[in-house]
Design an enzyme around this catalytic site. Sequence first.
Site, PDB file in Angstrom:
ATOM      1  N   ASP A  59     -10.319 -21.045   9.081  1.00 35.72           N
ATOM      2  CA  ASP A  59      -9.735 -20.108   8.174  1.00 35.72           C
ATOM      3  C   ASP A  59     -10.731 -19.169   7.266  1.00 35.72           C
ATOM      4  O   ASP A  59     -11.772 -19.713   6.720  1.00 35.72           O
ATOM      5  CB  ASP A  59      -9.105 -21.313   6.824  1.00 35.72           C
ATOM      6  CG  ASP A  59      -8.385 -20.405   5.781  1.00 35.72           C
ATOM      7  OD1 ASP A  59      -7.722 -19.405   6.144  1.00 35.72           O
ATOM      8  OD2 ASP A  59      -9.074 -20.292   4.480  1.00 35.72           O
ATOM      9  N   THR A  92      -6.553 -13.914   6.093  1.00 37.72           N
ATOM     10  CA  THR A  92      -7.757 -13.842   5.547  1.00 37.72           C
ATOM     11  C   THR A  92      -8.784 -13.625   6.497  1.00 37.72           C
ATOM     12  O   THR A  92      -9.954 -12.676   6.155  1.00 37.72           O
ATOM     13  CB  THR A  92      -8.176 -15.204   4.810  1.00 37.72           C
ATOM     14  OG1 THR A  92      -8.176 -16.100   5.613  1.00 37.72           O
ATOM     15  CG2 THR A  92      -7.442 -15.378   3.580  1.00 37.72           C
ATOM     16  N   THR A  93      -8.745 -13.813   7.711  1.00 39.26           N
ATOM     17  CA  THR A  93      -9.662 -13.535   8.843  1.00 39.26           C
ATOM     18  C   THR A  93      -9.163 -12.040   9.097  1.00 39.26           C
ATOM     19  O   THR A  93     -10.391 -11.077   9.417  1.00 39.26           O
ATOM     20  CB  THR A  93      -9.778 -14.386   9.912  1.00 39.26           C
ATOM     21  OG1 THR A  93      -9.890 -15.704   9.448  1.00 39.26           O
ATOM     22  CG2 THR A  93     -10.644 -14.123  10.870  1.00 39.26           C
ATOM     23  N   ASP A 394      -1.449 -22.583   3.956  1.00 43.81           N
ATOM     24  CA  ASP A 394      -1.228 -21.246   4.460  1.00 43.81           C
ATOM     25  C   ASP A 394       0.124 -21.065   4.951  1.00 43.81           C
ATOM     26  O   ASP A 394       0.811 -20.129   4.675  1.00 43.81           O
ATOM     27  CB  ASP A 394      -2.216 -21.267   5.638  1.00 43.81           C
ATOM     28  CG  ASP A 394      -3.635 -20.694   5.237  1.00 43.81           C
ATOM     29  OD1 ASP A 394      -3.967 -20.641   3.803  1.00 43.81           O
ATOM     30  OD2 ASP A 394      -4.395 -20.798   5.991  1.00 43.81           O
TER      31      ASP A 394
END
Length: 597
Positions: A59, A92-93, A394
């Site tokens: 994550d 998020t990545t 998530d």
Amino acid sequence: MSAPNSQPRASDRAQEKSVRESNIVAAKAVADAVRTSLGPRGMDKMISSPGGDVVITNDGATILKQMEVSHPTAKMLVDLSKSQDVEAGDGTTTVTVIAGSLLNQAEQLLKRGIHPTVISESFLMAARKSDEILQDMSIPVDLADREQLVKAASTSLNSKVISNNSGKLAPLAVDALLSVIDPLTATNCDLRDISVVKKLGGTIDDTELVHGMVFTQKASHAAGGPTKVVNAKIGLIQFCLSAPKTDIEQNVVVSDYSQMDRILKEERKYILDLCKKIQKSGCNVLLIQKSILRDAVNELSLHFLAKMKILVVKDIERDDVEFICKTCGCLPIANADTVHAEKLGKADLVQEVSTGEGKIVKVTGVPNVGKTVTILCKASNNLVLDESERSLHDALCVLRCLVKKRFLTPGGGAPEMQLSYKLSKWATTLSGTHSYCVKAFAEAMEVVPYTLAENAGLPAIEVVTDLRNRHAAGETAAGINVRKGKVTNILEEDVLVPLLVHTSAVTLATECVRLILKIDDIVITDEPGEHHGSRSSGRQRAEGMNCRCIVGAHYSTLARVPPWRNRLSHVTVLRRLTLAGWVFRKVANTRGAISYA
């Protein structure tokens, strides 16, 4: 005056260039650190803390949060990932990788001599156009269609460490969300109404959804207290069931045995009175909040409560009080004199249940069904348990995105490639340097499908070229299928991502890159009161340095206070400068004109 002025201008331009290059290099380093974690075949990171704790995750937000970053621009990318986590909960990545690619393209444009302001404006135009393109290719979704929601949650879980268990966790996340919202009228979802409780023992397949509450603390067994209560009346107290202590730290020495006996009797009577007040209200399940001042409960009070057939669960965290009150309908009680029946909550059954590692207390049959729900998450070790909790969070955030904006887009790099194709086509209609900048923005979007293919071990250039040709032919749903190792219609593979995840990632990454491009200098000030061997404080030095912002870039090298003049105030130093001294005097004598750090 032309000869003296030419040198400061040249040095200023060199300084701005070096600062901007330093910022871009630092930010790209952060983006490259998480790039290998993108996608369902991305690699995991093992993060070891100084205390010996180990975290295994892919994550992006978790990785960047655990990293020690010292460069101020690199910290901006860490904050960027946090912003994406708050806004969308997923991607998020992706947002970090896109920001790094945009910075790489901006670096190439800067080398061609294009001004940072022009690049910034062009990127903003491209980001606004991207929202329109993504909206056009999105598919409306109905929250009553459970199957589509499960597909979206599964796509989020497939890129996690626990991807093999996505078939079990995705339906749990969907059922949990649909339990706390009205699909017809909801515009948002408060994830605090969904409690994820971790318990070591068993496997991930043992994870279950509980319409009620779960406490990882076991019930008190002092003096044979009850472990199961039907038609429970639940009380939540915030006062201590133990002997009071003095307000200040002091000791009382008692040497007389009769006085010692009297103290013990008074303590026993005091605690018994508290327990009788609780019993009088009709309470048969007592939740005791954890206390930091003294023992919230002692053995004597537990003994009395057990004799009164009251089930006791102690060490309730303060953060859980709101969720407990909302679930069972009780009110927190801060004083023993205010323990009344109307402040008690209700439940059909409160029972202690044995698990693989210890015991838990389950509260089921609560009156407010539909307001809150609990997911009891289990795993065989702490590393997998923590990762499953993050993955569930998530998945819940992805479903919340669909509640906010009810549109789905294909995954597998399809949206980014569609953006690249459409923006490249749109760039040809623009004139001047904006066309070059928008074209660079379009090329930067290809980093996502390229990275997906690279992380999956596929020939990246061939796969991305095939994907580009498919989108040029009008196949907007074409994406990279990492399982089959080729480009397919990604909608048929049930790879769906909420529209809000993509729009938020592009918008936030563009804003971050524009902010970095506007920085032309870094001013580091001292801490207030720091002297450096002289009487001048850090603020005085900062005042002298900040004068350059008012006078202009032509005199930036003259406005700085050299280290060997620490003892002089900024006004004194500026007055002693020979070049353009009258300008500095006018600025320095104008009160309120100098911006302090």
